[in-house]
Design a protein around this motif. Structure first.
Motif, mmCIF file in Angstrom:
data_model
loop_
_atom_site.group_PDB
_atom_site.id
_atom_site.type_symbol
_atom_site.label_atom_id
_atom_site.label_comp_id
_atom_site.label_asym_id
_atom_site.label_seq_id
_atom_site.Cartn_x
_atom_site.Cartn_y
_atom_site.Cartn_z
ATOM 1 N N ASP A 460 0.804 -1.224 0.000
ATOM 2 C CA ASP A 460 0.000 0.000 0.000
ATOM 3 C C ASP A 460 0.837 1.275 0.000
ATOM 4 O OD1 ASP A 460 -2.463 -1.456 2.261
ATOM 5 O OD2 ASP A 460 -2.227 -1.619 0.079
ATOM 6 N N LYS A 484 0.670 7.193 0.516
ATOM 7 C CA LYS A 484 -0.034 5.940 0.218
ATOM 8 C C LYS A 484 -0.390 5.856 -1.258
ATOM 9 C CE LYS A 484 -3.171 6.708 3.459
ATOM 10 N NZ LYS A 484 -4.334 6.516 4.380
ATOM 11 N N LYS A 485 -0.515 4.640 -1.711
ATOM 12 C CA LYS A 485 -1.028 4.438 -3.058
ATOM 13 C C LYS A 485 -2.496 4.873 -3.102
ATOM 14 C CE LYS A 485 2.105 0.687 -4.352
ATOM 15 N NZ LYS A 485 2.245 -0.750 -4.691
ATOM 16 N N ARG A 488 -5.880 3.419 -1.046
ATOM 17 C CA ARG A 488 -5.521 2.457 0.004
ATOM 18 C C ARG A 488 -5.854 3.027 1.384
ATOM 19 N NH1 ARG A 488 -2.229 -1.541 -2.363
ATOM 20 N NH2 ARG A 488 -2.818 -1.513 -4.569
ATOM 21 N N SER A 489 -6.140 2.147 2.342
ATOM 22 C CA SER A 489 -6.555 2.576 3.685
ATOM 23 C C SER A 489 -5.542 2.159 4.747
ATOM 24 C CB SER A 489 -7.932 2.002 4.015
ATOM 25 O OG SER A 489 -7.895 0.578 3.950
ATOM 26 N N LEU A 490 -4.288 2.192 4.419
ATOM 27 C CA LEU A 490 -3.215 1.798 5.331
ATOM 28 C C LEU A 490 -3.199 2.692 6.576
ATOM 29 C CD1 LEU A 490 -0.591 0.109 5.783
ATOM 30 C CD2 LEU A 490 0.622 1.923 4.531
#
Length: 543
Positions: A460, A484-485, A488-490
């Protein structure tokens, strides 16, 4: 016309021979991994070192072979300092704080033939043993009664005391060339691959002379010295060698480096001088302060590895009457380069002026020359204002790295330290910044590039930047800045957990900051200096 003086080579074994002959009854006290206190004298140190030298020969160790140690500060480690180097082999001290993969790389790169280790590190040794090719033997630094009942080592495991007991103390230290290698210590840089610094007998003895001087660490036969700085980290700043040279009593703390354990040892053995990094002294001062006690014997402490906060200097000196010696050095310098000792005219200055001087890293000890240069290599004045790249040279400064394919580091005979500094008219040097992006946490280096490389492995993560952020306890800690990409929910906890098993625990960043983009310079490089300006106070402001 030549002088008519004897030519006596400078050898590490000569320090031990001197201690045995002139200070044989002086005591060495060690808190052992086994849990008890061990005592003996320099004469017994010398006898056991000769026994171990015979044991090394029995194991097939030849001149120039590398012998690894993974051990705390203690009498057995001290014996190896002299048995290995004195017999012509090379003592290779290993840092147990490194990740297992880095340790494996270092052991194989050095081609260690034998590795000695304290029992504490058996699990680490078992993990390393699965990854290395070079060692033929491992030796547990204990007696037969404490040998591990089981282990998973794929090669022979021997007992240290069995080796000692099965060999005679009759051993003549060989007439080594003083320029041959005596010991090896690896330092890490921004590339992530540790680099080996190979010390000679001559450089080690000269460093010992200089570091013991009154305006350096000021050691004598009247001292009781407690090296808290580990013997696996740049020769414990030379203190084991210094104690032999001057005949000082030595006190080794073993694995117990908490404030309570150190204080009890300092008081029980009447320690007069100790040396370590600021984070260790924070724990000691906290313990003493909480209990309302004081130091009855300690008069000096050497603080290095990271800048010493003025508040710590003031507490030691005003509350406990313990003088602080602020020092600077590097693995490449064996390590002592400068020590902050006052000149006569500075003693009459106001307390605030003296603290300002003590905040510097001090002045060069004899044998070390230094200069600061600008981006073009032109030398800058010593005016206390001009800052430039710090360069050093001297007989215990490395001229290159062990088995390195990289270009040698010297620039016109000077070693570039990677630090930015200023020097005042009295020769007091103060580091103001670092020209590299490594992070110094609790006196130990952390590679920002290694941290970034691990973060970028996460699916991510688009971009990862690791910077040094100020920290109230550790001086600096790694702070991870992440783009973040898209979509994404990192979160922070997930990413930090991703580091488990991939880097040493103390390398893992303490926090993650998610940002929209990173600033890029004209050459396509990330402008870390701009990110540092924005986020260097993250840990301080979060308190």
């Amino acid at each position: 016309m030549e002088g008519l003086m004897m030519q006596q080579p400078l050898r590490v074994a000569s320090l031990l021979t001197h201690a045995e002959r002139h200070h044989g009854s002086q005591e060495i006290v060690s808190r052992r991994v086994e849990g008890d206190i061990h005592r003996y004298r320099f004469v017994e140190l010398a006898q056991r070192a000769r026994r171990m030298a015979n044991a090394l020969a029995g194991l097939g160790i030849k001149a120039g072979d590398r012998v690894g140690t993974l051990a705390w500060n203690g009498y057995r480690h001290m014996e190896l300092y002299f048995a290995v180097s004195g017999s012509g082999a090379v003592l290779h001290t290993l840092n147990p704080r490194l990740h297992v993969d880095q340790l494996a790389y270092i052991i194989d790169h050095a081609e260690d033939q034998v590795v000695f280790f304290d029992l504490t590190f058996l699990p680490l040794i078992e993990a390393v043993a699965q990854r290395v090719q070079s060692p033929k033997v491992f030796v547990a630094m204990t007696d037969r009664a404490h040998m591990p009942a089981t282990h998973t080592l794929p090669i022979m495991l021997l007992c240290y005391e069995d080796l000692i007991d099965s060999h005679t103390q009759v051993f003549d230290w060989p007439p080594l060339d003083e320029n041959c290698a005596s010991s090896l210590c690896y330092t890490s840089g921004t590339t992530g691959h540790p680099k080996g610094v190979l010390y000679s007998h001559r450089s080690t003895v000269l460093h010992t002379y200089a570091a013991a001087l009154p305006d350096a660490l000021n050691c004598s036969a009247r001292d009781v010295i407690l090296p808290v700085v580990p013997m696996f980290h740049v020769n414990a700043w030379g203190l084991p060698y210094i104690a032999c040279m001057v005949g000082a009593k030595l006190v080794f703390p073993g694995p117990a480096l908490d404030g309570k354990s150190l204080y009890e040892l300092i008081e029980a053995e009447q320690v007069t001088l100790s040396a370590g990094v600021p984070t260790v002294w924070q724990g000691l001062l906290r313990h003493v302060g909480e209990r309302g006690t004081t130091f009855t014997s300690m008069r000096r402490t050497v603080v290095g590895g990271a800048p010493c906060p003025t508040a710590m200097t003031a507490e030691f000196q005003e509350r406990y009457r313990v003088d602080v010696l602020h020092a600077w050095g590097m693995t490449e310098l064996s390590p002592v380069g400068t020590v902050c000792s006052f000149k006569a005219h500075q003693l009459s200055l106001s307390p605030q002026q003296r603290y300002s001087i003590q905040a510097t890293q001090g002045r060069a000890v004899f044998g070390i020359d230094m200069k600061i240069v600008d981006a073009d290599g032109s030398e800058l004045p010593w005016n206390g204002i001009s800052a430039g790249d710090l360069m050093v040279r001297g007989p215990w400064v490395t001229r290159g790295y062990f088995r390195s394919d990289d270009a040698q580091p010297l620039v016109d005979g000077w070693f570039p330290t990677g630090d930015v500094a200023k020097i005042d008219p009295d020769g007091f040097m103060q580091i103001t910044d670092r020209s590299k992006d490594v992070i110094k946490s609790g006196g130990e280096w952390i590679s920002s590039i290694d941290i970034e490389n691990v973060a970028c492995l996460h699916p991510d993560v688009a971009t990862a930047v690791c910077i040094a952020a100020k920290h109230p306890k550790w001086d600096e800690r790694p702070l991870l800045l992440i783009v973040k990409k898209p979509g994404r929910s990192l979160d922070s906890d997930e990413l930090l957990a991703f580091f488990d098993g991939r880097v040493a625990k103390w390398w893992r960043p303490d926090a993650v900051v998610f940002i929209d983009e990173v600033p890029i310079g004209a050459t396509g490089k990330v402008l870390k200096n701009r990110l540092r300006e924005l986020y260097q106070d993250h840990y301080v402001s979060a308190r």
